[in-house]
Write a protein that holds these residues in place. Sequence first.
Motif, PDB file in Angstrom:
ATOM      1  N   UNK A  57      -1.847  -0.840  -4.074  1.00 52.23           N
ATOM      2  CA  UNK A  57      -3.053  -0.540  -4.077  1.00 52.23           C
ATOM      3  C   UNK A  57      -3.071   1.157  -3.702  1.00 52.23           C
ATOM      4  N   UNK A  58      -3.761   2.536  -3.552  1.00 53.21           N
ATOM      5  CA  UNK A  58      -3.420   3.309  -2.939  1.00 53.21           C
ATOM      6  C   UNK A  58      -4.097   3.662  -1.921  1.00 53.21           C
ATOM      7  N   UNK A  91       0.954  -1.037  -0.326  1.00 51.74           N
ATOM      8  CA  UNK A  91       0.040   0.269  -0.007  1.00 51.74           C
ATOM      9  C   UNK A  91       0.679   1.706   0.019  1.00 51.74           C
ATOM     10  N   UNK A  92       0.385   2.298  -0.602  1.00 54.94           N
ATOM     11  CA  UNK A  92       0.706   3.038  -0.486  1.00 54.94           C
ATOM     12  C   UNK A  92       0.072   4.531  -0.046  1.00 54.94           C
ATOM     13  N   UNK A  93       0.172   5.492   0.768  1.00 55.93           N
ATOM     14  CA  UNK A  93      -0.155   6.668   1.174  1.00 55.93           C
ATOM     15  C   UNK A  93      -0.860   7.611  -0.683  1.00 55.93           C
ATOM     16  N   UNK A  94      -1.427   8.085  -0.877  1.00 54.17           N
ATOM     17  CA  UNK A  94      -2.096   8.647  -2.028  1.00 54.17           C
ATOM     18  C   UNK A  94      -2.404  10.153  -1.778  1.00 54.17           C
ATOM     19  N   UNK A  95      -1.117  10.907  -2.700  1.00 51.06           N
ATOM     20  CA  UNK A  95      -1.876  12.443  -2.233  1.00 51.06           C
ATOM     21  C   UNK A  95      -3.423  13.199  -3.286  1.00 51.06           C
ATOM     22  N   UNK A  96      -3.340  12.230  -3.401  1.00 50.91           N
ATOM     23  CA  UNK A  96      -5.005  12.476  -4.622  1.00 50.91           C
ATOM     24  C   UNK A  96      -5.693  12.397  -2.789  1.00 50.91           C
TER      25      UNK A  96
END
Length: 173
Positions: free
Chosen positions: A59-60, A20-25
């Motif tokens: 996934x975000x 997982x990655x934290x999204x900027x959006x």
Amino acid sequence: PPTVLASMSRLSAFPEGCKLKLARARRYSGALGARCKLVGGYVDNLAALAEARAAGADEAIMLNERGDVACASAANIFLISPAGVAATPRLSDGALPGVVRSILIAGAHDVRIEERSVRVEELSAALVLLTNSLRGVALCARAGATPGQARAAAALKSCYAEALAAELGREKP
């Protein structure tokens, strides 16, 4: 008469141990489209997923305008604490009223599920489950899950598998 276009492709399950990655959006919880599955309403989600994949993630995780966890780009999210208590963002925090999410919240299992605002800081100690009706329930990467987390994750996955089997008229898994 309207022109109807459809496209189909094979959709694989979320990989077990998905990254997982934290999204900027951000997901704006007060927006009309925040609680609906709309074609144009997924632009931010698609941008978040593209950002995550470019960074090597599967996934975000999207935050809302207040910095609370809202959802994944294409899934609802459950965080399981070390004690085995699950938390999922409230609809008013930007979560979609997903089918699998609803099944787990109402399901016959012994896991306490709290619908509440979820702080991003909680991710570091949590075992993360992603849910959606196309891909089911997936466990995301986290080394060293506690016994409480492992038990709760297994119970929630089993609850969904049983509900799906019952809906399809099959025997329980």
